[in-house]
Design a protein around this motif. Structure first.
Motif, PDB file in Angstrom:
ATOM      1  N   ARG A  98       0.924  -1.078   0.088  1.00 13.62           N
ATOM      2  CA  ARG A  98       0.019  -0.001  -0.002  1.00 13.62           C
ATOM      3  C   ARG A  98       0.868   1.296   0.018  1.00 13.62           C
ATOM      4  O   ARG A  98       1.745   1.575   1.131  1.00 13.62           O
ATOM      5  CB  ARG A  98      -0.820   0.004   1.098  1.00 13.62           C
ATOM      6  CG  ARG A  98      -2.069  -1.127   1.256  1.00 13.62           C
ATOM      7  CD  ARG A  98      -2.998  -0.841   2.033  1.00 13.62           C
ATOM      8  NE  ARG A  98      -4.079  -2.121   2.080  1.00 13.62           N
ATOM      9  CZ  ARG A  98      -5.147  -2.190   2.769  1.00 13.62           C
ATOM     10  NH1 ARG A  98      -5.336  -1.541   4.031  1.00 13.62           N
ATOM     11  NH2 ARG A  98      -6.150  -3.214   2.592  1.00 13.62           N
ATOM     12  N   TRP A 111     -16.210  -1.247   2.757  1.00  7.96           N
ATOM     13  CA  TRP A 111     -14.963  -1.545   2.089  1.00  7.96           C
ATOM     14  C   TRP A 111     -15.292  -1.782   0.780  1.00  7.96           C
ATOM     15  O   TRP A 111     -15.887  -2.829   0.330  1.00  7.96           O
ATOM     16  CB  TRP A 111     -14.366  -2.759   2.831  1.00  7.96           C
ATOM     17  CG  TRP A 111     -12.909  -2.520   2.501  1.00  7.96           C
ATOM     18  CD1 TRP A 111     -11.833  -1.812   3.237  1.00  7.96           C
ATOM     19  CD2 TRP A 111     -11.953  -2.939   1.336  1.00  7.96           C
ATOM     20  NE1 TRP A 111     -10.584  -1.907   2.545  1.00  7.96           N
ATOM     21  CE2 TRP A 111     -10.880  -2.915   1.615  1.00  7.96           C
ATOM     22  CE3 TRP A 111     -12.512  -4.012   0.334  1.00  7.96           C
ATOM     23  CZ2 TRP A 111      -9.699  -3.171   0.761  1.00  7.96           C
ATOM     24  CZ3 TRP A 111     -11.595  -4.343  -0.589  1.00  7.96           C
ATOM     25  CH2 TRP A 111     -10.181  -3.963  -0.420  1.00  7.96           C
ATOM     26  N   ASN A 154     -10.480  -6.112  10.173  1.00  6.79           N
ATOM     27  CA  ASN A 154     -11.498  -5.573   9.307  1.00  6.79           C
ATOM     28  C   ASN A 154     -12.166  -6.880   8.723  1.00  6.79           C
ATOM     29  O   ASN A 154     -11.752  -7.580   8.010  1.00  6.79           O
ATOM     30  CB  ASN A 154     -11.018  -4.706   8.199  1.00  6.79           C
ATOM     31  CG  ASN A 154     -12.078  -4.051   7.603  1.00  6.79           C
ATOM     32  OD1 ASN A 154     -13.401  -4.117   8.038  1.00  6.79           O
ATOM     33  ND2 ASN A 154     -11.713  -3.320   6.461  1.00  6.79           N
ATOM     34  N   ASP A 160     -15.113 -11.374   3.781  1.00  3.76           N
ATOM     35  CA  ASP A 160     -13.727 -11.088   3.295  1.00  3.76           C
ATOM     36  C   ASP A 160     -13.050 -10.367   4.501  1.00  3.76           C
ATOM     37  O   ASP A 160     -13.811  -9.201   4.825  1.00  3.76           O
ATOM     38  CB  ASP A 160     -13.671 -10.275   2.239  1.00  3.76           C
ATOM     39  CG  ASP A 160     -12.315  -9.007   2.222  1.00  3.76           C
ATOM     40  OD1 ASP A 160     -11.363  -9.467   2.576  1.00  3.76           O
ATOM     41  OD2 ASP A 160     -12.404  -7.954   1.739  1.00  3.76           O
ATOM     42  N   THR A 161     -12.267 -11.177   5.086  1.00  2.06           N
ATOM     43  CA  THR A 161     -11.703 -10.404   6.463  1.00  2.06           C
ATOM     44  C   THR A 161     -10.316 -10.334   6.177  1.00  2.06           C
ATOM     45  O   THR A 161      -9.559 -10.947   5.472  1.00  2.06           O
ATOM     46  CB  THR A 161     -11.924 -11.421   8.025  1.00  2.06           C
ATOM     47  OG1 THR A 161     -10.789 -12.068   8.017  1.00  2.06           O
ATOM     48  CG2 THR A 161     -13.051 -12.012   7.854  1.00  2.06           C
ATOM     49  N   GLY A 162      -9.768  -9.214   6.827  1.00  2.00           N
ATOM     50  CA  GLY A 162      -8.192  -9.022   6.818  1.00  2.00           C
ATOM     51  C   GLY A 162      -7.757  -8.394   8.033  1.00  2.00           C
ATOM     52  O   GLY A 162      -8.052  -7.450   8.753  1.00  2.00           O
TER      53      GLY A 162
HETATM   54  N1  SER Z   1     -10.504  -6.039   2.119  1.00  2.00           N
HETATM   55  C1  SER Z   1     -10.466  -5.680   3.409  1.00  2.00           C
HETATM   56  C2  SER Z   1      -9.206  -4.793   3.746  1.00  2.00           C
HETATM   57  O1  SER Z   1      -8.227  -4.830   3.146  1.00  2.00           O
HETATM   58  C3  SER Z   1     -10.644  -6.774   4.562  1.00  2.00           C
HETATM   59  O2  SER Z   1      -9.732  -7.919   4.053  1.00  2.00           O
HETATM   60  O3  SER Z   1      -9.215  -3.991   4.772  1.00  2.00           O
END
Ligand code: SER
Length: 890
Positions: A75, A165, A214, A242-244
């Protein structure tokens, strides 16, 4: 050494936890995503976009609607903050669990809670956990409060800016899967800040309440908004999860360290920066240690994934990150290439989880070193330029902020250094003006990045207004004369470029191919009466203005000068790889079926890369068949030709076009003038393409197809080499095989048999040593653990035992045995370097705590450790001192 969970332990536990909930564990996908919405993989979900939209959830032949990964992500939006704050990272590892129309909110949130709070997994204190939810998500609220037992006051509700998100997706896009989310926060306690959770609702910024996880509920497919701006959210075919969880964040919490840079991955890299520079990690300069450590980690990873520093696209980002690290190394006083010396430690800390780092270590080191050398050279140009500027100013005056910015942007010259040198002349720098210029440039870059422009043009499009399209003659000529029509540096038109400067040059006529269609931009030289410049890259604007990134070697380049452009010899190698890419595409379709569609490609001088849709790994036979088919074309030495025609005519002739690509009315078609036979099938190649090609297939020379990898679900990536790059690769492999065979006293042909023989020997030897170690432990334990000393401490029967030469698993096994055999409540077993404490179930209910005990003993024994109430371990340096502390530990 034992103690709090290491980053590697946490990663493993996460994946293991979700495997135990029926998820398929997949390895991380590449940081280079084939998804065109971003340059790099930015989230764990990105490789699964198609599955969220309804594509079959089949991974290398295994069907599973639940998967779990630890995904490396890059990122770069906030790169300027990395190092300045303790919480920004450009490379992050995202732990994720995904459901494709299988389980939904309830499981996602209750499993997250179980993983975080259960002593068997992360064992975090429930009282320290908080959550946010999307404003009207009553379902999430009910699950949090009723199933997970979170008090309502520990839940905050936010709008789409926080709890959707991608953030604000309904209004802002991008199109595609999106949904509301619920974030989990951990309270790190008052030592990080005296703010409260209620205040977080307003501040949304806290060092104390750290967002760790998240959980996104992707259920919508965002479409183009209506003309009046009303968002359009279509339901996806099913609801997804989708968790992160940021691994760096959870590690900081679990290890209870102040920030990322103190965890077990970063601390040794930071320490190495201090060692190399001789500058302690403290005070304001510590920013530089952090920048260097963090950026080396990201650069190592993206280079391992095949990216290289360059002037466009991903290459531009890699260069930007690396240059920033170089600047900070310079600020720490490093005047020689040194960053590459950090690569081994990055590989050491992360190579087990990401073997590509180990495989590419030499390449990463060489890439970093070469860029450092270039940077230091450019810096010299900047020093000269600054000297010129300063000597033109009176003592006591001010150097303009924009001049300082141009030095930074063009020569990579750090502003702190500009200030330092200016001071020697008694001149100050307009820092506010510098900050303003920087801010402007960043705004342009940010605004542009939505359309991918910042990476392409460094934000200087406006300076090109009014220029006519460049005449491109490079399909047929590798040298051509033209005239300079514009010189651009740091977003401004310049009248001349002095020797040593780097800038963008526009010519009236050029032989240089501009990056496009996967083919890299040409490099080479510009020559004119009295001077020359190196062309490092060529790009073009959507209006067809060709931009040459140059560094002036000698003389001065002025607007209007007549110059000769000379394309470097690399173009031949690029052309070979480009025609080979077309043949590869046709061969893949013939061998694997017409389901193969191109998803992305890179055509460079040293290799080609090709991404295509296909559900399974290529077998050795398929690889061989594709390679043979391409080689057949090469040997036939067919002519290659290109011509422009109306698109309808091209399509009618059967030319392959890329799905999703926009073409004009007139297209260029590249055809190979002959076909080959594959099992009775006639295979030919005709593609819409603007690239540069060889004129006969025989020019390609040798062709080697390297193995394939998985870059997104259902997308494979192959690399291949043509011409000299291919023969050099084969020669290198043959030499390596010969060397390895010589080391093993055998011939390359017998290598396989020799290695399997050695493996068998090794396994036998390992088994034998394990047996000997067990005997050694048993001998020292005495029958039934009789050698242990047992005494009464704090109301518990405590058995202690010292075992010389025993470590790790064997130490734990000895402790288990002793607990079984001795009847003691608490067992303390010490090896030379480790300590294991175990407490019986009954002792734990009576208040014994192995984790706390081991902490005290380890402190006395020169180490650190911790663990659960029933079992804990520590690394120590002095076993006697650790055991000696037992009396006072209860
Ligand atoms: N897509 C979400 C994020 O990048 C959770 O995986 O925060």
């Amino acid at each position: 050494m034992t103690g709090p969970l290491s980053t590697a332990d946490i990663r493993e536990k996460y994946l293991h936890f979700f495997e135990s909930k029926g998820h398929l564990r997949l390895p991380s996908y590449s940081t280079v995503a084939p998804d065109p919405t971003t340059l790099f993989t930015v989230a764990g979900m990105q490789p699964f976009k198609e599955q969220f939209m309804g594509a079959p959830a089949v991974f290398d032949g295994v069907a599973s609607k639940r998967v779990t990964t630890a995904q490396k992500c890059l990122r770069i939006g906030d790169i300027e903050n990395v190092g300045r704050t303790l919480r920004h990272c450009s490379l992050l590892e995202m732990l994720g669990n995904f459901s494709f129309g299988d389980y939904f909110k309830r499981e996602a949130l209750t499993w997250a809670w179980e993983f975080l709070t259960s002593p068997e997994w992360m064992g975090l204190d429930k009282e320290r956990l908080y959550a946010t939810i999307y404003q009207d998500d009553e379902e999430a609220f009910t699950i949090w409060t009723q199933e997970n037992g979170l008090p309502p006051e520990r839940i905050l509700r936010f709008g789409a800016d926080e709890n959707f998100w991608p953030a604000d997706a309904p209004k802002e896009g991008p199109n595609g899967p999106c949904g509301p989310c619920s974030e989990i926060f951990y309270d790190r306690g008052p030592k990080y800040g005296d703010d409260t959770w209620a205040e977080y609702a307003d501040t949304r910024e806290s060092a104390r309440f750290l967002e760790i996880w998240n959980c996104v509920f992707p259920q919508f497919d965002r479409q183009e908004p209506l003309p009046d701006g009303t968002p359009v959210l279509k339901d996806l075919p099913f609801k997804n999860i989708d968790t992160g969880m940021g691994l760096e964040r959870i590690a900081t919490v679990v290890q209870d360290v102040y920030d990322f840079y103190s965890n077990d991955v970063f601390a040794p890299i930071v320490a190495k920066v201090a060692e190399l520079s001789g500058q302690p990690y403290e005070g304001p300069q510590s920013v530089s240690h952090r920048v260097v450590a963090e950026h080396l980690r990201s650069v190592s990873m993206v280079v391992a994934d095949g990216s290289q520093p360059g002037n466009t696209g991903r290459g531009y980002v890699v260069r930007k990150i690396l240059r920033r690290a170089c600047r900070h190394a310079y600020l720490l006083g490093l005047r020689e290439p040194s960053l590459y010396k950090l690569v081994p430690i990055v590989v050491e800390r992360m190579g087990d989880a990401y073997p590509e780092l180990k495989d590419n270590r030499a390449k990463i080191e060489a890439t970093v070193k070469a860029e450092e050398e270039r940077f230091l050279k450019t810096l010299e140009g900047g020093i000269q330029r600054l000297g010129g500027l300063l000597s033109g100013l009176e003592k006591g005056s001010v150097l303009s902020g924009n001049d300082a910015f141009v030095l930074y942007d063009t020569y990579g010259f750090p502003v702190d250094l500009t200030k330092e040198i200016a001071e020697e002349y008694g001149i100050t720098v307009d820092e506010a003006g510098y900050a303003e210029s920087l801010e402007n440039a960043q705004n342009v870059a940010r605004a542009g990045s939505k359309y991918g422009k910042s990476e392409l043009f460094g934000g200087n499009l406006e300076a090109l207004d009014g220029l006519s399209p460049t005449e491109f003659v490079g399909y047929d000529h590798l040298q051509a004369d033209g005239e300079v029509v514009a010189l651009v540096g740091a977003g401004e038109r310049l009248s001349h470029l002095p020797a040593g400067s780097e800038a963008t040059v526009v010519l009236s006529r050029t032989p240089f191919y501009a990056e496009g269609g996967g083919e890299v931009g040409d490099t080479g030289r510009l020559e004119w009466d009295g001077g020359s410049a190196v062309v490092r890259d060529t790009r073009k604007t959507p209006q067809g203005v060709f931009l040459h990134d140059v560094e002036v070697e000698s003389g001065e380049l002025r607007d209007g000068t007549a110059v000769r452009g000379v394309v470097s010899g690399e173009r031949q190698a690029i052309q070979r790889h480009h025609t080979a890419t077309h043949l590869l595409h046709a061969a893949l379709r013939a061998v694997l079926g017409s389901g193969v569609a191109q998803k992305g490609s890179l055509v460079a001088a040293d290799r080609l890369r090709f991404d295509f849709s296909h559900g399974a790994a290529l077998s050795a036979d398929e690889i061989a068949a594709v390679e043979t088919l391409v080689s057949r074309w090469v040997s036939a030495n067919f002519p290659v030709s290109w011509q422009e025609m109306p698109i309808a005519q091209a399509k009618a002739a059967g030319a392959t076009a890329l799905f999703g690509e926009k073409y004009g009315e007139t297209v260029r078609v590249v055809s190979v003038g002959g076909s080959v036979d594959y099992g009775g099938q006639t295979v030919s190649s005709m593609e819409l393409c603007g690239g540069a090609h060889v004129t006969r297939t025989g020019d390609i020379g040798a062709f080697v197809l390297l193995g394939d990898e998985n870059v997104a679900a259902g997308v494979r990536r192959v690399e291949a080499l043509a011409g000299e790059a291919a023969t050099a690769w084969v020669r290198e492999r043959l030499n390596a095989a010969a060397k390895t065979a010589a080391l093993l006293n055998t011939s390359p042909d017998a290598l396989e048999a020799r290695v399997s023989g050695l493996q068998a020997q090794l396994r036998a030897a390992e088994k034998e040593t394990a047996g000997v170690r067990r005997q050694l432990a048993e001998a020292q334990m005495g029958g039934g653990g009789s050698a242990a000393q047992t005494r009464e401490l704090g109301g518990f029967r405590v058995a202690t035992l010292k075992l010389a030469g025993i470590e790790g698993n064997d130490l734990r096994a000895a402790a288990d045995k002793l607990l079984d055999q001795s009847g003691a409540d608490v067992i303390v077993v010490a090896g030379d370097k480790g300590l294991v404490v175990k407490a019986s179930k009954d002792a734990v209910t009576r208040g014994a705590h192995a984790g706390q005990l081991v902490g005290k003993l380890a402190a006395a024994g020169g180490g650190k450790g911790g663990g659960r109430p029933d079992m804990a371990q520590a690394g120590i340096t002095d076993a006697d001192a650790a055991l000696g502390a037992l009396d006072t530990a209860f």
